[in-house]
Design an enzyme around this catalytic site. Structure first.
Site, PDB file in Angstrom:
ATOM      1  N   CYS A   8       0.827  -1.205   0.000  1.00  0.00           N
ATOM      2  CA  CYS A   8       0.000   0.000   0.000  1.00  0.00           C
ATOM      3  C   CYS A   8       0.866   1.261   0.000  1.00  0.00           C
ATOM      4  CB  CYS A   8      -0.997  -0.039   1.153  1.00  0.00           C
ATOM      5  SG  CYS A   8      -2.405   1.029   0.812  1.00  0.00           S
TER       6      CYS A   8
ATOM      7  N   HIS B  22      -3.450  -4.788   0.407  1.00  0.00           N
ATOM      8  CA  HIS B  22      -2.910  -5.344   1.651  1.00  0.00           C
ATOM      9  C   HIS B  22      -2.980  -6.866   1.550  1.00  0.00           C
ATOM     10  CE1 HIS B  22      -2.462  -1.650   3.981  1.00  0.00           C
ATOM     11  NE2 HIS B  22      -3.523  -1.220   3.314  1.00  0.00           N
TER      12      HIS B  22
ATOM     13  N   GLU C 136      -1.463  -8.982   3.044  1.00  0.00           N
ATOM     14  CA  GLU C 136      -1.329  -9.644   4.353  1.00  0.00           C
ATOM     15  C   GLU C 136      -2.689 -10.069   4.912  1.00  0.00           C
ATOM     16  OE1 GLU C 136      -0.716  -6.492   3.644  1.00  0.00           O
ATOM     17  OE2 GLU C 136      -1.133  -5.106   5.291  1.00  0.00           O
TER      18      GLU C 136
HETATM   19  N1  GLN Z   1      -1.857   6.822   2.883  1.00  0.00           N
HETATM   20  C1  GLN Z   1      -2.020   6.076   1.678  1.00  0.00           C
HETATM   21  C2  GLN Z   1      -3.388   6.264   1.075  1.00  0.00           C
HETATM   22  O1  GLN Z   1      -4.301   6.698   1.718  1.00  0.00           O
HETATM   23  C3  GLN Z   1      -1.737   4.613   1.912  1.00  0.00           C
HETATM   24  C4  GLN Z   1      -2.720   3.956   2.804  1.00  0.00           C
HETATM   25  C5  GLN Z   1      -2.251   2.651   3.357  1.00  0.00           C
HETATM   26  O2  GLN Z   1      -1.076   2.347   3.351  1.00  0.00           O
HETATM   27  N2  GLN Z   1      -3.182   1.852   3.834  1.00  0.00           N
HETATM   28  O3  GLN Z   1      -3.608   5.956  -0.068  1.00  0.00           O
END
Ligand code: GLN
Length: 599
Positions: A417, A546, A548
Site C-alpha cells: 500500500c 494489503h 497480508e
Molecule cells: N496513505 C495512503 C493512502 O491513503 C496509503 C494507505 C495505506 O497504506 N493503507 O492511499
C-alpha cells in the site's frame, strides 16, 4: 460501513409485554448454539485467539461456526482508530474496517467474514436511534433494557440465520466490569435464558498474576473479577487461565472453589510459540469435550473430519517449528513500537516461512531514523525488506532512502500500500528524474504529483469509512513476476484500504523507464501491482493492496511467498537445498476465498 440489511424482524414486539425480542425472519430458537467468551482482570489476554482456537476445534469436528466480535467503543468501525493505541485496522472483503481479532478468526478458521461478524456500540446505538425515529418502538420509552439489549440479540441471531452456523462464537470486547460492555453481557444473559438450556456455553478468560517480588502465581485478581461476572448474572461453564507459565493445580483449585466451577472445567492457557498451537492445547486440556457436552453436541463429532484436520494443522506447526533456514526481514515503518499494528504482516511472513522451510526473523526499523547516510549500515544485514501501509508525513524520507537502497542493491522488496506509493515516488525521483516528485498526501503543491487522490476521493469530506475499501479484483499481466508467483493466474483478489493511487498521467513515463505495472483494476485505471523486471532486480514488487489480510496458514499469500523465496536466495540458500516439501505443502491462495455470508 452501512449495514446491507434493514434489520427486518418479526415477532415478539408488542405494546403489551415487557419483552422485546425481535427475531430475524427465518430464525429458529434453539437451533443455533452459542459460545460466549468474556475477558476478566484485564484486556489484552488474547480473547480473540482463544475464541478463534476454540471455534477451530469445533470446526474440525465437522461443525460450522461463525464468530462475532462485540466492541464497546462508539466508533462505528475501527477505521478511525489509531493503530498505536488499538493495533492494526483489519479490512474484510466487503470493506468493513474492523478489529484485528477478525484477522485471527479468518486465519484460524480459513473463512471469509463480513460486517455481520463485527459490531460496535456505535453501530448498535445508531441503529436503535434510527429505529426510534422510524417509530419502530411503538410509543415505548427506548431503554437500555430491553431495546438496546434487544438490538444486540438481534445481531447475534441475524448472524445465525445468515451463516446457518451450528455454533456462533461471541467475543465480548474489553473486560467484565467495564461500563461500556455491560449491556453486551446483559444481552447474552437474557438470550441464554430465551434460547433455553444447552444452547449457551459461557467461557471466562482470566489472568493469573505473578508479582515479581513473590515470584509465585496468585489467583486473587482472577477470583474477584470472576465474582463480577457472577454479579452480572453469568455463571461461567469454563474458566481458562491465561499466564506465562502453566497454571498450577493449587491456583486452579482456588479458582474452581471461589467461582463454583468444577475443577475439570478450569484450564491453564499459558504462552506458546505460535497462536496456531492453541487449538491443540485446548484439545489436550479437554476444553472441547466440556463445550461439546455443555451444548449437547457430543454426538455431532465427525471423527474422520477431526483427524484429517488435526493432521493437516499439526503438519503446518511442525513445518513452522522445524524450519531450518534463518532469514531476517526488515519492516520499515512508523508504528514499529507497537507490533500489533502489523499483526497480519507478521502472520503472513510466518505462513510463507513455514511453506518454504524458512525461519523468518523480523527486524523492526523505525523509518524516522533512516537517512541516505545511515541506510546501508542499518539495513545491510537484511535479506528482505517490507515497507508496510501507512499514512501521513512522518518517516517518509527514511522510507524513500530505504527503497532506493534495496532497489539499487537488489535486496528483495515487498511494498504494501503506502510501500507501493513510496516505491513509485522513489522511482520518479531517482530514475525518471522528476525531482521532488511525491504524493499529494505528503505535499499538496508538489510539482510532480505522481501519487494523487483517487477521483472518487476528491468529492469526499470527513474521515470515517470513506477510503477505497475491501476486496477488488486485480487483472495480472502475463509473463510478470506477480503472474508467476500466483501460479500463472490472470486475475486475483486482494483487499484494499487507500485514498491515493498512482497518478495515471505518469504511467507512460514510468513504463518508458522500465517500471512494470503488472496488476491493474479491471474496471478503472488504478495500478494495483508494480514490479521491476527480473533482469533489473531479483524481487522488487509492491502492491496498492494489503495482501497480508488474505494470507492463511494453509494458504500463504503468494507475494509473501515470493519475498521469502527471494530472501532465502539472497541469504545464500539455494531453493533446492531445502529438502523435501511436506506432502500437505501449503497451497498459495490467489483469492480472498469464497464470498462471506451477507444479509
Ligand atoms: N496513505 C495512503 C493512502 O491513503 C496509503 C494507505 C495505506 O497504506 N493503507 O492511499
Amino acid at each position: 460501513m452501512k449495514r446491507k440489511t434493514d434489520l427486518t424482524s418479526v415477532g415478539h414486539v408488542t405494546e403489551e409485554t415487557e419483552f422485546f425480542t425481535p427475531m430475524p425472519a427465518g430464525y429458529e430458537p434453539g437451533k443455533t448454539k452459542y459460545v460466549v467468551v468474556f475477558g476478566t482482570v484485564m484486556s489484552g489476554l488474547g480473547k480473540g485467539i482463544f475464541s478463534s482456537s476454540l471455534a477451530k476445534v469445533l470446526q474440525d469436528k465437522g461443525l460450522t461456526v461463525a464468530p462475532i466480535k462485540l466492541e464497546g467503543y462508539f466508533n462505528r468501525d475501527s477505521g478511525t482508530l489509531n493503530p498505536f493505541r488499538h493495533g492494526e485496522v483489519y479490512v474484510l472483503d466487503d470493506g468493513m474496517e474492523c478489529d484485528m481479532d477478525l484477522g485471527t478468526y479468518e486465519r484460524m478458521l480459513d473463512q471469509n467474514l463480513s460486517h455481520l461478524n463485527f459490531t460496535t456500540s456505535g453501530q448498535i446505538f445508531s441503529s436503535v436511534l434510527d429505529k426510534e425515529r422510524e417509530g419502530k418502538y411503538l410509543g415505548r420509552d427506548v431503554q437500555m433494557i430491553p431495546h438496546v439489549t434487544g438490538e444486540v440479540k438481534l445481531r447475534l441471531r441475524e448472524l445465525a440465520v445468515a451463516t446457518q452456523a451450528n455454533v456462533v462464537f461471541v467475543e465480548i470486547g474489553g473486560t467484565v466490569g467495564d461500563v461500556e460492555n455491560a449491556y453486551y453481557i446483559e444481552a447474552v444473559r437474557e438470550m441464554s435464558f430465551e434460547e433455553g438450556p444447552s444452547n449457551f456455553a459461557f467461557v471466562a478468560l482470566t489472568y493469573i498474576v505473578v508479582p515479581q517480588v513473590l515470584g509465585e502465581q496468585k489467583s486473587k485478581p482472577a477470583q474477584l473479577n470472576l465474582k463480577l461476572l457472577n454479579a452480572a448474572g453469568i455463571h461461567p461453564h469454563i474458566i481458562a487461565c491465561r499466564a506465562s507459565a502453566p497454571v498450577s493445580k493449587k491456583v486452579r483449585e482456588k479458582i474452581a472453589l471461589f467461582a463454583n466451577v468444577p475443577m475439570d472445567h478450569v484450564f491453564s492457557m499459558h504462552d506458546c510459540d505460535s497462536v496456531y498451537v492453541i487449538p491443540e492445547m485446548l484439545r489436550g486440556a479437554g476444553i472441547d469435550a466440556v463445550v461439546m457436552n455443555q451444548l449437547n453436541l457430543t454426538e455431532r463429532t465427525d471423527v474422520a473430519s477431526e483427524e484429517a484436520a488435526r493432521a493437516t494443522w499439526s503438519a503446518y506447526i511442525t513445518r513452522f517449528r522445524e524450519a531450518k533456514h534463518p532469514i531476517t526481514v526488515g519492516i520499515i515503518g512508523k508504528y514499529t513500537s507497537v507490533r500489533d499494528s502489523y499483526a497480519s504482516i507478521i502472520q503472513a511472513l510466518e505462513h510463507a516461512g513455514a511453506s518454504l522451510d524458512a525461519k523468518v526473523r523480523l527486524d523492526w526499523i523505525d523509518s524516522s531514523d533512516l537517512t541516505d547516510e545511515n541506510v546501508v549500515e542499518r539495513l545491510e544485514h537484511l535479506h528482505g525488506v517490507i515497507v508496510p501501509g501507512g499514512f501521513g508525513l512522518r518517516g517518509v524520507d527514511g522510507k524513500i532512502a530505504c527503497v532506493k537502497h534495496v532497489r539499487e542493491n537488489r535486496v528483495p522488496y515487498l511494498g504494501l500500500c503506502y510501500g507501493m506509493q513510496i516505491a513509485v515516488i522513489e522511482y520518479a525521483r531517482n530514475v525518471c528524474g522528476l525531482t521532488d516528485a511525491t504524493s499529494t498526501e505528503i505535499e499538496p503543491d508538489t510539482p510532480y504529483p505522481v501519487i494523487d487522490l483517487l477521483p472518487e476521493q476528491k468529492k469526499i469530506e470527513g474521515l470515517g469509512g470513506n477510503m477505497r475499501l475491501g476486496g477488488f479484483d486485480v487483472q495480472l499481466s502475463p509473463d510478470t513476476m506477480i503472474a508467476e508467483v500466483c501460479g500463472g493466474a490472470d486475475r486475483i483478489r486482494l483487499r484494499f484500504r487507500h485514498r491515493y493511487e498512482v497518478n495515471p498521467d505518469y504511467i507512460e513515463t514510468f513504463e518508458s523507464k522500465g517500471l512494470v505495472f503488472s496488476g491493474r483494476s479491471p474496471d478503472y485505471p488504478i495500478m494495483q501491482v508494480m514490479e521491476l523486471p527480473k533482469k533489473a532486480h531479483p524481487f522488487f514488487m509492491a502492491t496498492q493492496a494489503h495482501p497480508e489480510f488474505t494470507s492463511r496458514p494453509l494458504h500463504p499469500q503468494p507475494m509473501f511467498v515470493g519475498l521469502v523465496r527471494a530472501a532465502l536466495q539472497f541469504s545464500g540458500v539455494s531453493i533446492d537445498d531445502r529438502g523435501e516439501q511436506d506432502p500437505i505443502a501449503t497451497e498459495p491462495t490467489c483469492s480472498a476465498g469464497p464470498a462471506p455470508a451477507s444479509m
